[in-house]
Design an enzyme around this catalytic site. Structure first.
Site, PDB file in Angstrom:
ATOM      1  N   GLU A 227      23.508 -19.060  -7.032  1.00 19.16           N
ATOM      2  CA  GLU A 227      22.805 -18.027  -7.795  1.00 19.16           C
ATOM      3  C   GLU A 227      23.017 -16.594  -7.300  1.00 19.16           C
ATOM      4  O   GLU A 227      22.052 -15.912  -6.890  1.00 19.16           O
ATOM      5  CB  GLU A 227      21.319 -18.376  -7.879  1.00 19.16           C
ATOM      6  CG  GLU A 227      21.115 -19.674  -8.640  1.00 19.16           C
ATOM      7  CD  GLU A 227      19.668 -20.101  -8.810  1.00 19.16           C
ATOM      8  OE1 GLU A 227      19.426 -20.924  -9.702  1.00 19.16           O
ATOM      9  OE2 GLU A 227      18.803 -19.606  -8.066  1.00 19.16           O
ATOM     10  N   GLU A 347      22.696 -26.345 -12.802  1.00 22.85           N
ATOM     11  CA  GLU A 347      21.253 -26.504 -12.732  1.00 22.85           C
ATOM     12  C   GLU A 347      20.620 -26.256 -14.087  1.00 22.85           C
ATOM     13  O   GLU A 347      20.920 -25.257 -14.741  1.00 22.85           O
ATOM     14  CB  GLU A 347      20.626 -25.534 -11.729  1.00 22.85           C
ATOM     15  CG  GLU A 347      20.922 -25.807 -10.283  1.00 22.85           C
ATOM     16  CD  GLU A 347      20.142 -24.859  -9.362  1.00 22.85           C
ATOM     17  OE1 GLU A 347      19.148 -24.274  -9.824  1.00 22.85           O
ATOM     18  OE2 GLU A 347      20.535 -24.726  -8.200  1.00 22.85           O
TER      19      GLU A 347
END
Length: 424
Positions: A227, A347
């Site tokens: 991320e 994810e």
């Protein structure tokens, strides 16, 4: 009793940061599944017995197939093996090694082998395994493990426990993606380096992992940094912030010692002035693709979440969920659909998968979209202690959320043929 269970704060992954930052969501993982849709898809079949709490719907995902002929590479929008057969990842995230436990969570109440048996039995052909770089430090002592149930883990380092999990997963026919999730146990970092982790150490840790697992063909690659966001840019040429340049540097360093690995490159949290989920925006790939010296090894990875994490405007649109495919297409799916490169949705997840809530509607619409477009995924997460999403396992860490498995089993490919014994 050797059962040092961490506190709730240590064991709960939550994607929620401060309210003002929740638009660019936080810490999720995912389930990677292999799909047998269209073309020739390489498959795995597990021969392990499974936990009786597993969902019966997963049995359809245990079809037998030939073993993958590694190494894996890419061809247009597909991942392929050395014979050109498509390989689709349909998996799950099992987190914990990135926290102060320095080991996957749940071992305070379960045996690690039984957990791997259950993952395989429920049809997941891939595990995305988060870790922090702190796990490699000599002072980092694994904890939160019931050593009466896991006597073979006693006295091991975090790296040695990772070795056990990786070998156990791959012996059961699952593939493994290693995920640099945090620089240390305390939290994620916007960039691939931090106050406590230099870029050199980040690169060195990746090369030692690439060497360590070089001879295990089912350890398929590196998710370079979890991320990227905030300061992270894409394509501006600034070596301190340009995540695309950093990914190229890390990918080339890994391939210098292990040419077999796929390099999974996540997006950032924005494109120009438009913000999106943390790690979820890959619009920059159009103009600035990741180019490695080793060809056909880049897989782009996005993270995408639902209203249970943050109630974006698009979840409240009058035409929801019909509006969602255009949003997914714009930010990440175009890469696969335009045959630029494969995409892994590394994810996504949420607590509700059944009923008429916007979260359940969103999750099912996304699963249908992934299946239709043969996009690989790793679901967030196996763990029930993910603060925003819950997990495939219920809070007892043993029984399975039947509604989640019903949704996920709609798009699962078979396991690889397991070799040898499944118990170590």
């Amino acid at each position: 009793m050797d059962n040092n269970v961490p506190t709730v704060s240590e064991t709960t992954e939550s994607k929620r940061g401060q309210r003002s930052y929740r638009l660019r969501v936080g810490i999720a993982a995912g389930v990677v599944v292999a799909a047998a849709i269209g073309g020739t898809v390489t498959a795995f079949a597990t021969n392990s017995d499974s936990d009786s709490s597993s969902s019966s719907s997963a049995s359809s995902a245990k079809a037998k197939g030939g073993a993958v002929d590694g190494p894996l590479s890419t061809r247009g929008g597909d991942i392929v093996d050395s014979k050109g057969h498509k390989v689709v990842l349909t998996g799950i995230n099992w987190f914990g090694a990135e926290t102060g436990s320095f080991a996957p969570h749940g071992l305070w109440t379960r045996n690690w082998k039984s957990m791997l048996d259950q993952i395989a039995h429920n049809g997941f052909n891939t595990i995305r395994l988060p870790y922090s770089n702190e796990i490699f430090a000599a002072k980092s002592k694994p904890n939160g493990i019931d050593f009466k149930q896991n006597p073979d883990l006693k006295g091991l380092t975090g790296q040695q426990i990772m070795d056990k999990i990786v070998k156990g997963a791959t012996d059961r026919g699952m593939m493994v993606i290693l995920d640099q999730h945090r620089p240390d146990q305390y939290g994620q970092s916007e960039l691939w380096y931090s106050q406590n982790l230099t870029e050199k150490q980040w690169l060195d840790d990746w090369t030692q992992l690439a060497k360590r697992y070089k001879d295990n063909p089912r350890v398929i690659g590196a998710d370079l940094h979890n991320e990227p966001r905030g300061q992270a840019t894409w394509g501006d040429g600034n070596p301190k912030t340009d995540w695309r340049l950093a990914a190229e540097k890390a990918g080339n360093a890994i391939h210098a010692v292990n040419k077999n690995w796929l390099i999974f490159v996540e997006g950032t949290d924005r494109h120009k002035n438009e913000q999106f989920w943390w790690g979820g925006d890959l619009q920059g790939v159009k103009k600035y693709p990741v180019k490695l010296k080793e060809p056909n090894k880049v897989v782009y990875s996005a993270h995408d979440y639902g209203p249970g994490v943050y109630n974006q405007n698009w979840f409240m649109a009058k035409d929801f969920p019909k509006n969602m495919p255009a949003i997914w297409q714009k930010h990440w799916a175009y890469i696969k659909k335009q045959n630029i490169a494969p995409v892994l949705l590394g994810e996504f997840g949420g607590r509700k998968t059944a009923g008429k809530s916007s979260e359940a509607v969103w999750q099912n619409a996304l699963m249908d979209y992934l299946k239709k477009n043969q996009i690989s995924y790793t679901y967030w997460s196996l763990n029930p202690n993910s603060g925003d999403t819950g997990g495939v396992l219920n809070n007892d860490w043993k029984t399975v959320d039947k509604n989640k498995m019903k949704m996920l089993s709609k798009y699962q490919a078979p396991l690889l043929s397991a070799k040898g014994k499944t118990s170590e």
